[in-house]
Each structure stands twice: as structure tokens, then as C-alpha cells.
Design a protein around this motif. Sequence first.
Motif, PDB file in Angstrom:
ATOM      1  N   VAL A 186      51.101  35.202  44.862  1.00  0.00           N
ATOM      2  CA  VAL A 186      50.691  34.805  46.210  1.00  0.00           C
ATOM      3  C   VAL A 186      49.728  33.615  46.141  1.00  0.00           C
ATOM      4  O   VAL A 186      48.774  33.639  45.350  1.00  0.00           O
ATOM      5  CB  VAL A 186      50.001  35.994  46.919  1.00  0.00           C
ATOM      6  N   GLY A 245      42.433  35.516  51.494  1.00  0.00           N
ATOM      7  CA  GLY A 245      43.567  35.856  50.646  1.00  0.00           C
ATOM      8  C   GLY A 245      44.386  37.043  51.150  1.00  0.00           C
ATOM      9  O   GLY A 245      44.575  37.232  52.355  1.00  0.00           O
ATOM     10  N   ILE A 247      31.937  45.977  45.886  1.00  0.00           N
ATOM     11  CA  ILE A 247      32.451  47.135  45.131  1.00  0.00           C
ATOM     12  C   ILE A 247      31.720  47.329  43.799  1.00  0.00           C
ATOM     13  O   ILE A 247      31.909  48.344  43.144  1.00  0.00           O
ATOM     14  CB  ILE A 247      33.981  47.071  44.921  1.00  0.00           C
TER      15      ILE A 247
HETATM   16  N1  LIG Z   1      47.315  36.124  44.287  1.00  0.00           N
HETATM   17  C1  LIG Z   1      48.181  36.679  43.453  1.00  0.00           C
HETATM   18  O1  LIG Z   1      49.186  36.058  43.038  1.00  0.00           O
HETATM   19  C2  LIG Z   1      47.974  38.099  42.982  1.00  0.00           C
HETATM   20  C3  LIG Z   1      48.943  38.656  42.111  1.00  0.00           C
HETATM   21  C4  LIG Z   1      48.784  39.975  41.693  1.00  0.00           C
HETATM   22  C5  LIG Z   1      47.720  40.723  42.166  1.00  0.00           C
HETATM   23  N2  LIG Z   1      46.779  40.164  43.004  1.00  0.00           N
HETATM   24  C6  LIG Z   1      45.685  41.023  43.466  1.00  0.00           C
HETATM   25  O2  LIG Z   1      45.603  40.957  44.881  1.00  0.00           O
HETATM   26  C7  LIG Z   1      44.253  41.185  45.290  1.00  0.00           C
HETATM   27  C8  LIG Z   1      43.788  40.064  46.205  1.00  0.00           C
HETATM   28  O3  LIG Z   1      43.820  38.865  45.470  1.00  0.00           O
HETATM   29  P1  LIG Z   1      43.817  37.420  46.140  1.00  0.00           P
HETATM   30  O4  LIG Z   1      44.878  36.632  45.464  1.00  0.00           O
HETATM   31  O5  LIG Z   1      43.805  37.539  47.606  1.00  0.00           O
HETATM   32  O6  LIG Z   1      42.411  36.882  45.564  1.00  0.00           O
HETATM   33  P2  LIG Z   1      41.232  36.061  46.271  1.00  0.00           P
HETATM   34  O7  LIG Z   1      41.762  35.110  47.268  1.00  0.00           O
HETATM   35  O8  LIG Z   1      40.415  35.542  45.137  1.00  0.00           O
HETATM   36  O9  LIG Z   1      40.431  37.200  47.048  1.00  0.00           O
HETATM   37  C9  LIG Z   1      39.723  38.184  46.357  1.00  0.00           C
HETATM   38  C10 LIG Z   1      38.832  38.903  47.323  1.00  0.00           C
HETATM   39  O10 LIG Z   1      38.106  39.903  46.613  1.00  0.00           O
HETATM   40  C11 LIG Z   1      36.729  39.736  46.934  1.00  0.00           C
HETATM   41  N3  LIG Z   1      35.840  40.264  45.905  1.00  0.00           N
HETATM   42  C12 LIG Z   1      35.667  39.870  44.627  1.00  0.00           C
HETATM   43  N4  LIG Z   1      34.726  40.610  44.029  1.00  0.00           N
HETATM   44  C13 LIG Z   1      34.277  41.495  44.969  1.00  0.00           C
HETATM   45  C14 LIG Z   1      33.301  42.508  44.972  1.00  0.00           C
HETATM   46  N5  LIG Z   1      32.543  42.774  43.900  1.00  0.00           N
HETATM   47  N6  LIG Z   1      33.124  43.236  46.102  1.00  0.00           N
HETATM   48  C15 LIG Z   1      33.859  42.998  47.192  1.00  0.00           C
HETATM   49  N7  LIG Z   1      34.781  42.014  47.264  1.00  0.00           N
HETATM   50  C16 LIG Z   1      34.981  41.277  46.155  1.00  0.00           C
HETATM   51  C17 LIG Z   1      36.543  38.237  47.148  1.00  0.00           C
HETATM   52  O11 LIG Z   1      35.338  37.985  47.847  1.00  0.00           O
HETATM   53  P3  LIG Z   1      34.569  36.565  47.733  1.00  0.00           P
HETATM   54  O12 LIG Z   1      35.222  35.641  48.724  1.00  0.00           O
HETATM   55  O13 LIG Z   1      33.172  36.937  48.118  1.00  0.00           O
HETATM   56  O14 LIG Z   1      34.703  36.088  46.329  1.00  0.00           O
HETATM   57  C18 LIG Z   1      37.795  37.976  47.976  1.00  0.00           C
HETATM   58  O15 LIG Z   1      37.602  38.369  49.314  1.00  0.00           O
HETATM   59  C19 LIG Z   1      43.439  41.321  44.022  1.00  0.00           C
HETATM   60  O16 LIG Z   1      43.307  42.679  43.680  1.00  0.00           O
HETATM   61  C20 LIG Z   1      44.304  40.615  42.997  1.00  0.00           C
HETATM   62  O17 LIG Z   1      44.034  41.041  41.685  1.00  0.00           O
HETATM   63  C21 LIG Z   1      46.897  38.870  43.411  1.00  0.00           C
END
Ligand SMILES: NC(=O)c1ccc[n+]([C@@H]2O[C@H](COP(=O)([O-])OP(=O)(O)OC[C@H]3O[C@@H](n4cnc5c(N)ncnc54)[C@H](OP(=O)(O)O)[C@@H]3O)[C@@H](O)[C@H]2O)c1
Length: 286
Positions: free
Chosen positions: A228, A14, A62
Motif C-alpha cells: 500500500v 495511511g 502503543i
Molecule cells: N504500507 C504497506 O505496504 C504495508 C504492507 C504490509 C503491512 N503494513 C502494515 O499496515 C499497518 C499500517 O501501515 P501504513 O503503511 O499505513 O504505515 P504508516 O503510514 O507509516 O502509518 C503507521 C501509523 O502507525 C502509527 N504509529 C507508529 N508507532 C506508533 C505508536 N507507538 N503508537 C501509536 N501509533 C503509532 C504512526 O503514527 P505517527 O504518524 O505518529 O508516526 C502512523 O499513524 C502497519 O501495521 C504496517 O506494518 C503496511
Amino acid sequence: MPKEVAVVTGANKGIGLAIVRALCKDFDGDVYLTARDVGRGQQAVQDLEKENLHPKFHQLDITSKESIGKLKDFLEKNFGGLDVLVNNAAIAYKVNSTAPFTEQAEVTVACNFFGTLDVCDALFPVLRPHSRVVNVASRRGTITLGKMGKELVSKFRSSTLIRSELIALMNQFVRDVKAGNHEAEGWLTRAYGTSKLGVIALTAVQARTMAGDSREDILINSCCPGLVATDMNPKGTKTPDQGAETPVHLALLPVNAGKPQGEFLGEKKVIPWLIDGAGMNYNTYE
Ligand SMILES: NC(=O)c1ccc[n+]([C@@H]2O[C@H](COP(=O)([O-])OP(=O)(O)OC[C@H]3O[C@@H](n4cnc5c(N)ncnc54)[C@H](OP(=O)(O)O)[C@@H]3O)[C@@H](O)[C@H]2O)c1
């Protein structure tokens, strides 16, 4: 001069992976891709190697103080400090999740707010002068804030909010959910939005605290990457590389940039939300 080092949490896929990709290209130092699962993390490093990029790997969950402590020891031993910290790791229950809201609130706040806080508490002492900290939050946080009860809104938006008060608020949310009276108390039935509001407010608290620190030019900001397309948000319209742009912009703010500090940004622009900001911008997606 010691070698500079950057750490990105939750970076095996991601937006976190895209942040590592961009930092490998533009950051002058070692970039640590961290992941809670060693296999997924090492696979991601191998995938970036195929792009001729060379991140390093370190395990980091984390939600585990032991895991956080090991990373801190490793950084101190091998680099003597830290220069860039991107707190990207987070979870979000699916909209159609059947998990009880009590569980969703507790688990989401524990990871997104308290996990981020624990990483900061462990690693802030080793930040070097001119460090950059980026807390990846979400506009869901300010959208949630905009719909909460007045009393809570003024507490979160207070520019004198302190750490212990913020921690108490986040614990109160989980407690009120468990007691079944969170809506009566002014909260929304939104675990992710509330956790990200906590991260946005935490960033402001951290920046105010850093003002009294002897290390110069440490900038701490939060941001929304936009909508995203990732596993968390399959309906997102931006690519992860596009979502990484604002976090990376903040991670690479030039030496002595001075600002932004303690702000919440989207599309590389400050989104005012504090009580003494230029009015609140809810910035809804809808
Ligand atoms: N996508 C969007 O539209 C969007 C919008 C606003 C904000 N965000 C923020 O952007 C950031 C990245 O999101 P994303 O969309 O890329 O989500 P994602 O594809 O679900 O990726 C999340 C990442 O966080 C990791 N993670 C979850 N719990 C964890 C823990 N306890 N310790 C370490 N790593 C952990 C996951 O690891 P695993 O693979 O092991 O689960 C994964 O690598 C997040 O903070 C999210 O809230 C995203």
C-alpha cells in the motif's frame, strides 16, 4: 443495549486512517481514531469531517502502558466495553537506515510486537461478546519465517505454541542480535519481518486462548493489507482505502460467523502457515 465502539490504533494516516474511514461508513457505533500525537490525530479527524464522516479521537501510544491504561479506563467509563479493536499501529525502519541493527531489532519488536501485545492485554478483558480483533501484520512475517532456521520455524509454526514461549522467542531474537549471533541461531537480519511474524503467531495464540473464554463469538485474526502506498511504503501500488479492505472485512465479520479464527489473511483469504495447515504458503512479493 450499550452503544458499540471501535478503536483503530495508529490511525492518523495511511492504512489506519483508511480503516477509520471505512468503519465510519459501515460500523454501527462510535469509531475512535487513535494516534500517539494529539495534533496529528485531531487533524486527521478534521480531515474526515470534511468527508462528512464523524470519528471520535483518543490519544494512544502503543509503547506507553500509561497511555494504553487511560484508553482502557475511558472505554470502560463511557461504553462499558469494546466491540472492535484494530491493531494497526507499527513502525518500519527504512531499508537504507543507518541505525545499527541492534537498535532496529529492539525498537521495532518493542513497538510492533510488544506494543500490540500490551494493547491486547489491556483491552481484551473489556471485549464484549461478538467482538472482532484485527492485528494488522504483513506477508513480510511469513516471508521471514520461510527463510529462518528449521528449529525456529517449527517453534513459530507449532499449533501448541503458548504465549510465554512466543514472548521468549521475541526476546531471544533481540538478545541474539545484541550478542551478534542471530544469524548463527537461525534468525534473519530482518527486524520488521520478525516483529510481524510475532504478531501473526500471537494472533493464533490469542485465538486458542479465547477458545476457553466464557464470552461467545469473539474472533481474532491477523492480515496483510497488501503493498500500500503510504509513508511506510512509498512504492506500494494499492491505495490506503484498498489496503483497508481486508482489515475492515475482518473487523465487520457478521455475528456468529464462527470463522476465520486465529488465521492470517491476505486479500480476504486465509493464508495457511501453521504446521497443521494445508501446507505453508510463503506468499512472497517477489
Ligand atoms: N504500507 C504497506 O505496504 C504495508 C504492507 C504490509 C503491512 N503494513 C502494515 O499496515 C499497518 C499500517 O501501515 P501504513 O503503511 O499505513 O504505515 P504508516 O503510514 O507509516 O502509518 C503507521 C501509523 O502507525 C502509527 N504509529 C507508529 N508507532 C506508533 C505508536 N507507538 N503508537 C501509536 N501509533 C503509532 C504512526 O503514527 P505517527 O504518524 O505518529 O508516526 C502512523 O499513524 C502497519 O501495521 C504496517 O506494518 C503496511
